[in-house]
Design a protein around this motif. Structure first.
Motif, PDB file in Angstrom:
ATOM      1  N   GLY A 181      42.076 -97.373  33.522  1.00  0.00           N
ATOM      2  CA  GLY A 181      41.799 -96.784  34.829  1.00  0.00           C
ATOM      3  C   GLY A 181      42.977 -96.789  35.776  1.00  0.00           C
ATOM      4  N   HIS A 182      44.144 -97.204  35.320  1.00  0.00           N
ATOM      5  CA  HIS A 182      45.304 -97.261  36.197  1.00  0.00           C
ATOM      6  C   HIS A 182      45.897 -95.868  36.398  1.00  0.00           C
ATOM      7  N   ARG A 183      46.362 -95.605  37.616  1.00  0.00           N
ATOM      8  CA  ARG A 183      47.061 -94.361  37.914  1.00  0.00           C
ATOM      9  C   ARG A 183      48.527 -94.500  37.495  1.00  0.00           C
ATOM     10  N   PRO A 184      49.253 -93.387  37.332  1.00  0.00           N
ATOM     11  CA  PRO A 184      50.654 -93.459  36.885  1.00  0.00           C
ATOM     12  C   PRO A 184      51.526 -94.378  37.732  1.00  0.00           C
ATOM     13  N   HIS A 185      51.337 -94.382  39.058  1.00  0.00           N
ATOM     14  CA  HIS A 185      52.197 -95.211  39.898  1.00  0.00           C
ATOM     15  C   HIS A 185      51.907 -96.711  39.715  1.00  0.00           C
ATOM     16  N   GLN A 186      50.818 -97.024  39.025  1.00  0.00           N
ATOM     17  CA  GLN A 186      50.489 -98.422  38.762  1.00  0.00           C
ATOM     18  C   GLN A 186      51.000 -98.884  37.389  1.00  0.00           C
ATOM     19  N   LEU A 187      51.711 -97.993  36.693  1.00  0.00           N
ATOM     20  CA  LEU A 187      52.225 -98.296  35.347  1.00  0.00           C
ATOM     21  C   LEU A 187      53.739 -98.306  35.355  1.00  0.00           C
ATOM     22  N   SER A 188      54.316 -99.082  34.453  1.00  0.00           N
ATOM     23  CA  SER A 188      55.774 -99.078  34.290  1.00  0.00           C
ATOM     24  C   SER A 188      56.200 -97.806  33.561  1.00  0.00           C
ATOM     25  N   GLY A 189      57.541 -97.582  33.504  1.00  0.00           N
ATOM     26  CA  GLY A 189      58.031 -96.389  32.825  1.00  0.00           C
ATOM     27  C   GLY A 189      57.622 -96.354  31.367  1.00  0.00           C
ATOM     28  N   GLY A 190      57.752 -97.485  30.673  1.00  0.00           N
ATOM     29  CA  GLY A 190      57.378 -97.531  29.265  1.00  0.00           C
ATOM     30  C   GLY A 190      55.897 -97.287  29.066  1.00  0.00           C
ATOM     31  N   GLN A 191      55.084 -97.815  29.968  1.00  0.00           N
ATOM     32  CA  GLN A 191      53.636 -97.606  29.859  1.00  0.00           C
ATOM     33  C   GLN A 191      53.285 -96.138  30.120  1.00  0.00           C
ATOM     34  N   GLN A 192      53.951 -95.520  31.072  1.00  0.00           N
ATOM     35  CA  GLN A 192      53.700 -94.104  31.337  1.00  0.00           C
ATOM     36  C   GLN A 192      54.081 -93.252  30.127  1.00  0.00           C
ATOM     37  N   GLN A 193      55.196 -93.605  29.471  1.00  0.00           N
ATOM     38  CA  GLN A 193      55.602 -92.834  28.304  1.00  0.00           C
ATOM     39  C   GLN A 193      54.607 -93.011  27.167  1.00  0.00           C
ATOM     40  N   ARG A 194      54.028 -94.199  27.046  1.00  0.00           N
ATOM     41  CA  ARG A 194      52.998 -94.409  26.026  1.00  0.00           C
ATOM     42  C   ARG A 194      51.746 -93.598  26.326  1.00  0.00           C
ATOM     43  N   VAL A 195      51.412 -93.477  27.603  1.00  0.00           N
ATOM     44  CA  VAL A 195      50.290 -92.603  27.981  1.00  0.00           C
ATOM     45  C   VAL A 195      50.609 -91.170  27.585  1.00  0.00           C
ATOM     46  N   SER A 196      51.852 -90.761  27.818  1.00  0.00           N
ATOM     47  CA  SER A 196      52.275 -89.411  27.446  1.00  0.00           C
ATOM     48  C   SER A 196      52.161 -89.199  25.937  1.00  0.00           C
ATOM     49  N   ILE A 197      52.515 -90.221  25.155  1.00  0.00           N
ATOM     50  CA  ILE A 197      52.406 -90.125  23.691  1.00  0.00           C
ATOM     51  C   ILE A 197      50.945 -90.045  23.270  1.00  0.00           C
ATOM     52  N   ALA A 198      50.106 -90.848  23.908  1.00  0.00           N
ATOM     53  CA  ALA A 198      48.669 -90.798  23.596  1.00  0.00           C
ATOM     54  C   ALA A 198      48.112 -89.415  23.900  1.00  0.00           C
ATOM     55  N   ARG A 199      48.553 -88.820  24.981  1.00  0.00           N
ATOM     56  CA  ARG A 199      48.107 -87.463  25.329  1.00  0.00           C
ATOM     57  C   ARG A 199      48.568 -86.463  24.269  1.00  0.00           C
ATOM     58  N   ALA A 200      49.788 -86.645  23.774  1.00  0.00           N
ATOM     59  CA  ALA A 200      50.310 -85.744  22.741  1.00  0.00           C
ATOM     60  C   ALA A 200      49.493 -85.825  21.458  1.00  0.00           C
ATOM     61  N   LEU A 201      48.874 -86.984  21.205  1.00  0.00           N
ATOM     62  CA  LEU A 201      48.097 -87.181  19.976  1.00  0.00           C
ATOM     63  C   LEU A 201      46.611 -86.871  20.168  1.00  0.00           C
ATOM     64  N   MET A 202      46.207 -86.543  21.396  1.00  0.00           N
ATOM     65  CA  MET A 202      44.780 -86.438  21.706  1.00  0.00           C
ATOM     66  C   MET A 202      44.077 -85.401  20.847  1.00  0.00           C
ATOM     67  N   ASN A 203      44.687 -84.243  20.663  1.00  0.00           N
ATOM     68  CA  ASN A 203      44.063 -83.186  19.864  1.00  0.00           C
ATOM     69  C   ASN A 203      44.571 -83.178  18.424  1.00  0.00           C
ATOM     70  N   GLY A 204      45.142 -84.275  17.995  1.00  0.00           N
ATOM     71  CA  GLY A 204      45.663 -84.361  16.632  1.00  0.00           C
ATOM     72  C   GLY A 204      47.163 -84.491  16.613  1.00  0.00           C
TER      73      GLY A 204
END
Length: 647
Positions: A135-158
């Motif tokens: 439930g954290h917003r981007p500004h509540q995450l570190s750079g590495g954590q934000q990039q991991r969110v970005s990777i998870a988004r890239a994998l969301m549809n396969g």
């Protein structure tokens, strides 16, 4: 890719700049490729073309055997949604959404059910070590954590093809190593990973390295030797030519609409001060329409009620004063009978009047006396407030009975005595008071309708005035719409009977219609004036939405990169505009009703109209649609690459 070229400029006087100069390249499923080059070499432009975020200026780009140049914007969006996953250097997360909601976004546009996409997003984030930060917003995450969110988004549809543009460029060494380890895992799992970087150390992690310089490929290490297929084998890529789309099903559309509403409400809440100022115009507009129409309708009803006290279906017949033409100037009871026989006449009542001195004890009061028949109440719609009216027996027996008006009661019975049953003198003739007429208030001029005494017509003729010629005849009609025709019939019938055209008809109905029409016109004017404020509020919505589109250009690019079609973006911003006006409309209705209630307490005539309330609310919603369409269309027409690179 065969002889792929990309140029910018070349129009409106700007010089043409060729960024890619004939790229010929073949990439295969399952490869881990690094495209390396210095800044300005064209590698990011190449990635945008590979991910269908941009279109080439020349050459051919075949995806799964089909030329991408022949695809429309929606087909390209579907390709980005179902085949590609993007990992950007700047993360490109939507600031108002949580980590989980950012990851879910591609699945929303793919038509995945809320339950399935929530479960998959949680699973991906947990797998990437962010299970406690859903439930954290981007500004509540570190750079590495934000990039991991970005990777998870890239994998969301396969994430069959992952395009990573400088994924470690904005990270410290430790976070960068973690991200590269994740990319290694994806490549080992069978994903096609295309890594864009200027760092040769990062590029060495790939199995194939392609170097690009000044828009041309200068080296290619070639395909890596075939390895055993990873387990489990990935599902095949979707065909771009397939026409069916899960995102177009009714269930998916409803889900996407729900998400658009949720996102719109969150944006409104985050920018609540600006939203409040925008709502103010709509609130004032809706409330003004409701209050002004309520006041106008209430005033109209009050005027009509006042007029109806004098009879909305009445007309009066009077004789024109004597002239040189001979007989005329006096109505007779025979004339009353003639009028009474006309088809649309319901009641015809003779009335004889003149001033009399009313006396009780030592109080003398000059008032208007009148003789009427028992049709008085029916003809003039004037009931008694207390006591009774005289009857036929009183009329036939010339009974000395009277019904007095409120002003006469106040003058003669100031001591508070109940007048019913009391005796008064009218021109020194004793009369028993049977009742008191209901109050009517002011009449024409400065006179008051309540300043009168009514006695039987026969009694007035014999004992007060010495004449049985009616002063005027009150006529009530059946059909008010035929009042004008009935008035003309009265004139013609009496002219035939009296052999002279010496009567005139005062048509109260036509006067009432004219006044009612005037009042309706005034009410309409009030409504139109209020509608102007609603229009101004709509223009405010358009201005704010245009500013919102400009502020959220990068968000639009992110949504497009994750698979949003132009109509998805259009729907998103239309929903936001309509939500603003719906919220303003509801608030305007509530405030309008509260103001109207306050006016009622202050004895202002107010009548709320459900039609006006619904109409004002619907106009507010329509305002959102009309004035929100242009900003929404502008947002939908943005180029994904230009939107992503905006500040």
């Amino acid at each position: 890719m065969h002889d792929l070229r990309k140029s910018y400029g070349g129009h409106d006087g700007a010089p043409a700049v060729e960024v890619l100069r004939g790229i010929t390249l073949e990439l295969h499923a399952g490869e881990f490729v690094a495209i390396v080059g210095s800044s300005g070499s064209g590698k990011s432009t190449l990635m945008n073309l590979l991910g269908c975020l941009d279109r080439p200026s020349g050459g051919r780009y075949l995806f799964a055997g089909q030329d991408v140049a022949g695809m429309d914007a929606d087909a390209l969006a579907r390709l980005r949604r179902e085949a590609f996953g993007f990992v950007f250097q700047g993360y490109h997360l939507i600031s108002t959404e949580s980590a989980q909601e950012n990851v879910e976004m591609p699945a929303i546009y793919a038509g995945v059910s809320p339950t399935d996409r929530e479960s998959r997003a949680r699973g991906l984030l947990t797998r990437l070590g962010l299970g406690e930060r859903l439930g954290h917003r981007p500004h509540q995450l570190s750079g590495g954590q934000q990039q991991r969110v970005s990777i998870a988004r890239a994998l969301m549809n396969g994430g069959r093809i992952v395009l990573a543009d400088e994924p470690t460029g904005a990270l410290d060494s430790r976070s960068g190593e973690e991200v590269m380890a994740l990319l290694d895992e994806m490549a080992a799992a069978g994903h096609t990973v295309i890594l864009i970087t200027h760092d040769r150390e990062v590029a060495r992690r790939a199995r194939r390295v392609i170097e690009i310089r000044d828009g041309c490929i200068v080296s290619d290490s070639g395909r890596a030797p075939a390895e055993a297929p990873p387990e489990p084998a990935p599902s095949p890529l979707p065909s771009p030519s397939t026409t069916t789309d899960a995102a177009d099903t009714p269930r998916a559309l409803l889900s996407e609409l729900h998400e658009a509403l949720r996102a719109a409400w969150r944006v409104m809440w985050v920018h609540r001060f600006r939203t409040g100022l925008t709502l103010l115009g709509i609130v004032i507009g809706v409330a003004s329409v409701i209050v002004m129409l309520a006041v106008g309708t209430g005033s109209q009803e009050a005027v009509m009620k006042q007029i109806s006290l004098f009879g909305a279906d009445k007309m009066y017949v009077a004789a024109i004063p004597d002239s040189a033409r001979g007989r005329g100037g006096k109505l007779t009871l025979a004339d009353v009978d003639t009028i009474r026989r006309l088809p649309n006449v319901r009641v015809a009542m003779p009335y004889i009047e003149g001033f009399v001195i009313a006396r009780r004890g030592n109080v003398d009061h000059r008032t208007e006396g009148g003789g009427a028949t028992t049709d008085f109440e029916q003809a003039l719609k004037w009931p008694t407030a207390r006591g009774i009216f005289f009857d036929e027996n009183d009329e036939q027996s010339l009974a000395k009975v009277a019904v007095i008006g409120e002003r006469v009661q106040a003058a003669l019975f100031a001591d508070g005595t109940d007048p019913v049953g009391q005796r008064i003198l009218l021109d020194n003739v004793p009369f028993d008071v049977l009742g008191v007429l209901a109050a009517k208030g002011a009449g024409g001029g400065q006179a008051s309708e309540d300043e009168r005494v009514i006695v039987p017509f026969s009694t007035a003729a014999a004992r007060l005035y010495g004449s049985n010629y009616p002063t005027w005849v009150a006529v009530a009609v059946h059909d008010v719409d035929k009042a004008s025709e009935t008035a003309a019939e009265i004139v013609e019938a009496l002219a035939a009977q009296r052999h002279v055209r010496d009567v005139q008809v005062f048509n109260q109905t036509e006067s009432i219609k004219a006044r009612a029409q005037t009042q309706r016109t005034m009410t309409l004017m009030l409504g139109l004036i209020a509608a102007v404020s609603l229009l101004v509020g709509g223009i405010g919505v358009m201005n704010v939405m245009l500013m919102t589109v400009r502020e959220r250009t990068r968000e639009i690019g992110i949504r497009m990169a994750t698979g949003a079609r132009q109509r998805d973006i259009l729907r998103q911003f239309l929903v936001e505009a309509v939500l603003v006006t719906v919220t303003g409309g509801v608030a305007g209705v509530v405030i309008g009703l509260l103001v109207g209630a306050a006016l009622i307490v202050w004895n202002v005539p107010v009548i709320f109209s459900l039609t006006a309330i619904v109409g004002a609310f619907c106009c507010a919603v329509l305002t959102g649609l009309v004035f929100g369409f242009m900003p929404a269309r502008k947002a939908a027409a943005l180029d994904p690459v230009a939107a992503l690179s905006s500040e």
